[in-house]
Design a protein around this motif. Structure first.
Motif, PDB file in Angstrom:
ATOM      1  N   GLY A 110      52.748   0.839 -31.227  1.00  0.00           N
ATOM      2  CA  GLY A 110      54.664   0.709 -31.051  1.00  0.00           C
ATOM      3  C   GLY A 110      54.598   0.426 -32.513  1.00  0.00           C
ATOM      4  N   ARG A 111      55.647   1.242 -34.065  1.00  0.00           N
ATOM      5  CA  ARG A 111      55.695   0.390 -34.998  1.00  0.00           C
ATOM      6  C   ARG A 111      56.314  -0.262 -35.411  1.00  0.00           C
ATOM      7  N   LEU A 112      57.050  -1.012 -34.568  1.00  0.00           N
ATOM      8  CA  LEU A 112      57.147  -2.745 -34.795  1.00  0.00           C
ATOM      9  C   LEU A 112      55.947  -3.357 -34.996  1.00  0.00           C
ATOM     10  N   SER A 113      54.859  -3.358 -34.338  1.00  0.00           N
ATOM     11  CA  SER A 113      53.948  -3.912 -33.712  1.00  0.00           C
ATOM     12  C   SER A 113      53.087  -3.314 -34.761  1.00  0.00           C
ATOM     13  N   VAL A 114      52.451  -2.428 -35.289  1.00  0.00           N
ATOM     14  CA  VAL A 114      52.185  -1.940 -36.330  1.00  0.00           C
ATOM     15  C   VAL A 114      52.832  -2.219 -38.064  1.00  0.00           C
ATOM     16  N   LEU A 115      53.972  -2.619 -38.264  1.00  0.00           N
ATOM     17  CA  LEU A 115      55.132  -3.540 -39.286  1.00  0.00           C
ATOM     18  C   LEU A 115      54.439  -4.377 -39.246  1.00  0.00           C
ATOM     19  N   ALA A 116      54.380  -5.525 -37.766  1.00  0.00           N
ATOM     20  CA  ALA A 116      54.143  -7.125 -37.753  1.00  0.00           C
ATOM     21  C   ALA A 116      52.270  -6.906 -37.847  1.00  0.00           C
ATOM     22  N   GLY A 117      52.241  -6.423 -37.779  1.00  0.00           N
ATOM     23  CA  GLY A 117      50.286  -6.991 -38.222  1.00  0.00           C
ATOM     24  C   GLY A 117      50.364  -6.475 -40.230  1.00  0.00           C
ATOM     25  N   THR A 118      51.237  -6.180 -40.372  1.00  0.00           N
ATOM     26  CA  THR A 118      50.919  -5.279 -41.856  1.00  0.00           C
ATOM     27  C   THR A 118      51.498  -7.082 -42.529  1.00  0.00           C
ATOM     28  N   VAL A 119      53.129  -7.287 -41.955  1.00  0.00           N
ATOM     29  CA  VAL A 119      53.457  -8.752 -42.031  1.00  0.00           C
ATOM     30  C   VAL A 119      52.674  -9.455 -42.238  1.00  0.00           C
ATOM     31  N   ALA A 120      51.568 -10.138 -40.231  1.00  0.00           N
ATOM     32  CA  ALA A 120      50.946 -10.926 -40.629  1.00  0.00           C
ATOM     33  C   ALA A 120      49.680 -11.078 -41.752  1.00  0.00           C
TER      34      ALA A 120
END
Length: 282
Positions: A110-120
């Protein structure tokens, strides 16, 4: 949750191996040491330099361990903000420039999972930078106190926690702004250029013009830089108008500044999420 953990670990690995991240963190530490300790100590020793005219007692007070909380936070509104905005812009913009986000988005995650990984991953970097700065500042201030024959009086835990929380909030806000700019422009160079110009030049010019235009002052008082500067001033930093660090202002009181900083962070994050979800990855 498994995808989020995997993407977070992958992003942390990328950031840890990326020389730019080490350069950015090192640049912040060097600026902190120079402006908080080196210049103040030189002025304390010979009465000259950028703090010429400041009483020696006040200069020494800034250099001792009790002054570490203020020293930790006072550079975050402007110099720290520009550096961490650069970090966020590079992390997001390079994801498009290198094609890594396009590949990840089209591999079933999921796109949001990838983005959340970057934010983390970015959150971990910001936390590491703040805590490292705290340890370095405590070490330098202790050495100064011993060299000058001063009693070692360390700040209370509450003071330290407030300073760390304030620095994290300010730097987190600017990092979030950088991620939003990098996602919006899809270009790390353009995002960094726009962000740094805003932090270092545009807001300062607007605050200067607001002195002559009364209707502009209420707007400049709630811009991100003013919010960050007011938050740091509430932690005890001296405003720039009184000879303090650049970017520190006292246009807002503590809690409105905290609320607006949180609001800006969430707004930048929301813009990033909207862009990632709605735009084509090509």
């Amino acid at each position: 949750m498994t995808t989020l953990v995997a993407t977070s670990r992958a992003e942390l690995f990328r950031l840890r191996k990326w020389p730019a991240v080490w350069v950015i963190g090192g640049a912040w530490l060097v600026l902190n040491i120079i402006f908080v300790y080196v210049f103040n100590y030189l002025s304390y020793v010979d009465g000259s330099g950028f703090a010429a005219g400041t009483p020696k007692e006040l200069l020494l007070e800034r250099l001792l361990p009790a002054g570490v909380p203020v020293g930790l936070a006072q550079g975050t509104p402007m110099f720290g903000g520009a550096i961490m905005l650069t970090l966020g812009a590079l992390a997001a913009g390079s994801g498009f420039g290198w094609g890594t986000w396009k590949t990840a988005f089209t591999q079933g995650r999921g796109r949001l999972s990838v983005l959340a990984g970057t934010v983390a991953g970015l959150a971990a970097v910001v936390l590491t930078v703040v805590l490292t700065t705290l340890v370095v500042d405590l070490g330098i201030s202790t050495a100064v106190a011993l060299a000058e024959g001063q009693e070692l009086v360390y700040p209370g835990l509450g003071q330290v926690l407030r300073a760390v929380a304030g620095a994290l909030l300010v730097l987190g806000m600017w990092t979030s702004a950088g991620v939003a700019l990098g996602t919006l422009s899809r270009s790390p160079a353009l995002a960094v250029g726009l962000g740094v110009v805003w932090v270092l030049a545009v807001e300062n010019l607007l605050r200067g013009v607001a002195g002559a235009l009364d209707w502009l002052a209420p707007i400049t008082d709630v811009l991100p830089g003013s919010v960050a500067g007011s938050l740091v001033a509430a932690l005890g930093a001296t405003p720039v108008s009184q000879g303090g660090a650049p970017g520190v202002v006292d246009t807002l009181t503590a809690w409105p500044a905290v609320a607006l900083a949180c609001g800006y962070t969430l707004a930048f994050a929301a813009l990033t999420v909207w862009l990632v979800r709605r735009r084509d990855v090509g």
